[in-house]
Structure formats: C-alpha cells, structure tokens
Design a protein around this motif. Structure first.
Motif, PDB file in Angstrom:
ATOM      1  N   ALA A  80       0.846  -1.189   0.000  1.00  0.00           N
ATOM      2  CA  ALA A  80       0.000   0.000   0.000  1.00  0.00           C
ATOM      3  C   ALA A  80       0.881   1.238   0.000  1.00  0.00           C
ATOM      4  CB  ALA A  80      -0.909  -0.020   1.228  1.00  0.00           C
ATOM      5  N   PRO A 238      -7.560  10.752   9.522  1.00  0.00           N
ATOM      6  CA  PRO A 238      -8.163   9.991   8.418  1.00  0.00           C
ATOM      7  C   PRO A 238      -8.666  10.902   7.302  1.00  0.00           C
ATOM      8  CG  PRO A 238      -9.671  10.131  10.281  1.00  0.00           C
ATOM      9  CD  PRO A 238      -8.375  10.719  10.752  1.00  0.00           C
ATOM     10  N   CYS A 249      -3.741   9.294   7.148  1.00  0.00           N
ATOM     11  CA  CYS A 249      -2.526   8.771   7.767  1.00  0.00           C
ATOM     12  C   CYS A 249      -2.570   9.002   9.276  1.00  0.00           C
ATOM     13  CB  CYS A 249      -1.287   9.460   7.190  1.00  0.00           C
ATOM     14  SG  CYS A 249      -1.212  11.236   7.553  1.00  0.00           S
ATOM     15  N   CYS A 250      -1.577   8.478   9.960  1.00  0.00           N
ATOM     16  CA  CYS A 250      -1.385   8.735  11.380  1.00  0.00           C
ATOM     17  C   CYS A 250      -0.020   9.391  11.541  1.00  0.00           C
ATOM     18  CB  CYS A 250      -1.458   7.438  12.188  1.00  0.00           C
ATOM     19  SG  CYS A 250      -3.112   6.698  12.177  1.00  0.00           S
ATOM     20  N   GLU A 319      -2.543   4.928   7.140  1.00  0.00           N
ATOM     21  CA  GLU A 319      -3.386   4.445   8.231  1.00  0.00           C
ATOM     22  C   GLU A 319      -3.666   2.952   8.177  1.00  0.00           C
ATOM     23  OE1 GLU A 319      -7.023   6.622   8.023  1.00  0.00           O
ATOM     24  OE2 GLU A 319      -7.323   6.270   5.882  1.00  0.00           O
ATOM     25  N   ASN A 320      -3.539   2.321   7.008  1.00  0.00           N
ATOM     26  CA  ASN A 320      -3.762   0.875   6.946  1.00  0.00           C
ATOM     27  C   ASN A 320      -2.468   0.076   6.850  1.00  0.00           C
ATOM     28  OD1 ASN A 320      -3.033   1.547   4.370  1.00  0.00           O
ATOM     29  ND2 ASN A 320      -4.775   0.573   3.346  1.00  0.00           N
ATOM     30  N   HIS A 321      -1.332   0.728   7.146  1.00  0.00           N
ATOM     31  CA  HIS A 321      -0.067  -0.011   7.194  1.00  0.00           C
ATOM     32  C   HIS A 321      -0.031  -0.878   8.446  1.00  0.00           C
ATOM     33  CE1 HIS A 321       4.281  -0.781   7.610  1.00  0.00           C
ATOM     34  NE2 HIS A 321       4.303  -0.683   6.294  1.00  0.00           N
ATOM     35  N   GLU A 322       0.669  -2.011   8.343  1.00  0.00           N
ATOM     36  CA  GLU A 322       0.693  -2.970   9.441  1.00  0.00           C
ATOM     37  C   GLU A 322       1.221  -2.349  10.725  1.00  0.00           C
ATOM     38  OE1 GLU A 322       0.010  -6.212  11.586  1.00  0.00           O
ATOM     39  OE2 GLU A 322      -0.641  -5.878   9.509  1.00  0.00           O
ATOM     40  N   LYS A 325      -1.805  -0.412  12.048  1.00  0.00           N
ATOM     41  CA  LYS A 325      -2.934  -1.255  12.463  1.00  0.00           C
ATOM     42  C   LYS A 325      -2.605  -2.086  13.698  1.00  0.00           C
ATOM     43  CE  LYS A 325      -3.577  -3.375   8.559  1.00  0.00           C
ATOM     44  NZ  LYS A 325      -4.205  -4.276   7.546  1.00  0.00           N
TER      45      LYS A 325
END
Length: 404
Positions: A80, A238, A249-250, A319-322, A325
């Motif tokens: 991603a 988000p 992102c965070c 934000e959906n990177h391992e 998460k």
C-alpha cells in the motif's frame, strides 16, 4: 501390456525432462559431464533426479515457481502506498540542520518502519509549518510581466526552468518582507508594552497584587528564535477528517511551545501571504465550523478562527499499514512521550555568537531562570516549499537564513 505401455510413456517423459534441463543450462561443460555421469543409472527417474541436482544450480537465477492450480506465476501483492495529494505552497520554519541529527535519525527510522519509499514514505526536512496551501502574493502579475519581457529576450529557456527561477527570486523577496515586518511589529509591540509599563509605574499601580506579569514579555531578535518541544503526540488524521481534507494517515507529532517570537512571526507571515488552507485560502472554507450547546440544549453553528498550534511532524504513516494497524506506531509515540525522548533530540545549551546575543540571552534568563536548560533547536531558515503532489514531489522554492 498396459504396464509396458505406461513404462514406455514415462521413459519418453523422463527423456524430455533431461533434454529440457540440458537446453536450459548456461554451462554446457557441466551439462555434458552430468549427462555422461547419469548414464550409470538404469532407472530414468533416478537419472532425472541426479541431473536436477547437478545442472539446476548452473541454470542461473531461479524463476518464480508456477502455481500448482493455474500454472501461472503467483502475482505479488503491491505494498500500500501513501498517495495523499498535498496542495499549494507552504511556509516553513526550519531548525538548524547541525542540531537535528538525532531528530532526523528518528524520522528516518519511522519512515523505514512504516513502508519506506516502496510505500511512498519519502523523507522530508524537520520543520514547523507556519502556512499550508497558500500561494505567492501578486504572483500572477509578476509572472505576466516576466513573460512579456521574455518575448523580447534573446535568451531562450524552458518554461519550467524560467518559472522556477522567477519563483525563487520572488519567494526570497516575500520572505525578506516577512522578516522586515517582524521587526516593525516587534518594535511596535515593545513600545506599546513600555508605555503601559511606565503609565502603571507612574500611577502607583501594583501589578504583583493583581497577579499580572511585571515583565514586558517582548519578542526577541529572530536570531534567538527557538523551537522548543514540549510533548510528543500521536495524531490520527483519516481522510474523513476536516470535511474530507484529511491526509489518510497517522502522524507522530512533536508539539512546540508557542513562544512570543513564534506567535508574532506566524501573525506576520499570515498577513504578508495570501490566506492559506487554515485561514480561508486553498480549497478550504474560511474557517472551521464548530457547534456548541446553548442554554436550551440546542446546537447552533459558530465560526471560530483556526488556532495556531506549532508542531513538527516526524512521519505521515499510512493508516492501513501494518505498523499502524498493529498499534506499533502509537505505542512508540507513547513511549517516547513517557521517556521524554525529545529532550535528548534537542540541544539544551545555548550557542552565543555575538555581544548582542549575550545581552538578549541574559535578558531572557532574567525572564525565565530555567530557560538555559530547556531543550530547543535554533530556528535557522524561513523557507517556502512547493507541497503540491505527494511527498516525493515536494521541493524548496526559496529560503533565507535568519541567523545571518
């Protein structure tokens, strides 16, 4: 008879396998030697197995294994990528690079852990954003005059090169105007405070009894401007945030102290440049809409100005990177805050370069006895960056050295 026919078919298949193995090897000497050595095997299957172990290491890099179901190579899942498209120009305040080695190490580590360049996690210089998604004042007029003059010029340059040169020159002039205006406002601020201080003294006004400060609290020379970290903060941002303007992102954030110097510089830059995204420019609304309960319990929309909260972003993690998460990034930020690691990233001893700096520094110590021990970075550059596109597309337009 059936068994005989089946054995013949298998022998032919094994012979084809041998031929394929020999034809694919890149070393004919090894192939010939292995083929001759394999003749001692009467069983074709044992012969093929021997050839596999002898020839395959010389066949070059191994290829991707085929799928046992479809026969096609398995497709790789692309990582991603952080693909948020940023906008416009941004005005930054950059710390002295000679003081940020530990800070940049942390930023690089976070970027690599959260995907690196494969995930579009490109590195950027440490900075405090004063304005985001703004533009150069009077840029259209300046560009129009330059293009008209260029029609009669004998020097031919590409449009992109000419545009960047002009943008740099005009950007430096606007940044210099910000510095000049800062000192004008600083003097005005000082005189107003001094008049009030003298009037109170003449009237016998005792500020200590009212709890008001007896200090002038005047912003100092820009050469003494500091970026002081006060806390470490984990900030999820988000895509749905701020009416769909979120970055998706965070962010690992260092919160900075809003010193009088920093607050005044922000006000000056905000007045010199056109409104940015936080103040009615760019693609945003003029201000943020908030609501509150009135005395009857109903909600009513109210418009509030965006408050300046100086900070430094260390990473924009998808934000959906391992690593996000799983909670790894948030836990690391919390640990950094508990350990106050930012104290180690910023120098705590002041650098005094001139007689005027000594006078200002001594006056600062009188206002705050603990100031000499507070970790901080010297603000060195007031810069203008193009932040249009992804992180990879960012580039510096112009910058001036505040400490010269």
């Amino acid at each position: 008879a059936n068994l005989a026919r089946r054995s013949s078919v298998l022998d032919q298949l094994h012979t084809c396998q041998v031929s394929c193995l020999i034809s694919h090897t890149t070393n004919s000497v090894i192939a010939a030697f292995a083929y001759n050595r394999s003749s001692r095997f009467t069983d074709n299957r044992a012969r093929v197995q021997y050839l596999i172990t002898s020839i395959m290491p010389s066949c070059g890099p191994s290829t991707t294994p085929s799928s046992p179901i479809s026969g096609e190579p398995p497709t790789k899942t692309s990582p991603a990528k952080f693909m948020h498209i940023f906008s416009g120009l941004s005005v930054w305040l950059e710390p002295d690079p000679a003081q940020t080695q530990l800070l940049t190490q942390e930023m690089k580590f976070l970027s690599e852990q959260c995907g690196g360049t494969d995930a579009n996690m490109f590195e950027f210089v440490p900075h405090c954003t004063l304005l985001y998604n703004t533009c150069l004042p009077d840029w259209d007029e300046v560009k129009s005059v330059d293009e008209t003059a260029g029609e009669n010029s004998s020097v031919a340059t590409s449009f992109g090169e000419s545009d960047r040169i002009l943008q740099k020159q005009w950007g430096e002039r606007v940044l210099q105007k910000c510095v000049q205006e800062y000192y004008i406002q600083r003097q005005t601020h000082y005189l107003a405070k001094l008049d009030r201080f003298n009037d109170d003294a003449m009237n016998g006004f005792n500020q200590k009894t009212t709890g008001e400060s007896t200090e002038l609290d005047t912003p100092f020379d820009l050469k003494n401007l500091k970026l002081k970290p006060t806390s470490h903060y984990y900030f999820p941002y988000p895509k749905t945030a701020d009416g769909g303007k979120g970055f998706g992102c965070c962010i690992s954030l260092l919160i900075l102290d809003t010193t009088p110097e920093l607050a005044l510089l922000h006000e000056v830059v905000k007045c010199v440049f056109p409104p940015d995204e936080r103040h009615g420019g760019g693609k945003s609304n003029e201000s943020t809409q908030k609501s509150k309960l009135d005395h009857n319990g109903d909600t009513s929309g109210e418009t509030h100005a965006v408050e300046f909260r100086p900070h430094m972003a260390l990473v924009y993690a998808l934000e959906n990177h391992e690593r996000v998460k799983s909670g790894w990034l948030e836990e690391r930020v919390l640990r950094m805050q508990e350990e106050k690691r930012y104290v180690q990233w910023a120098p705590s001893k002041p650098e005094i370069d001139s007689h005027h700096d000594v006078i200002d520094y001594n006056r600062m110590k009188l206002n705050d006895a603990s100031l000499s021990h507070e970790p901080s970075w010297d603000a060195k550059y007031l810069s203008l960056w193009s932040t249009k596109g992804t992180l990879k597309d960012w580039y510096p337009v112009a910058k001036i050295d505040l400490r010269e």
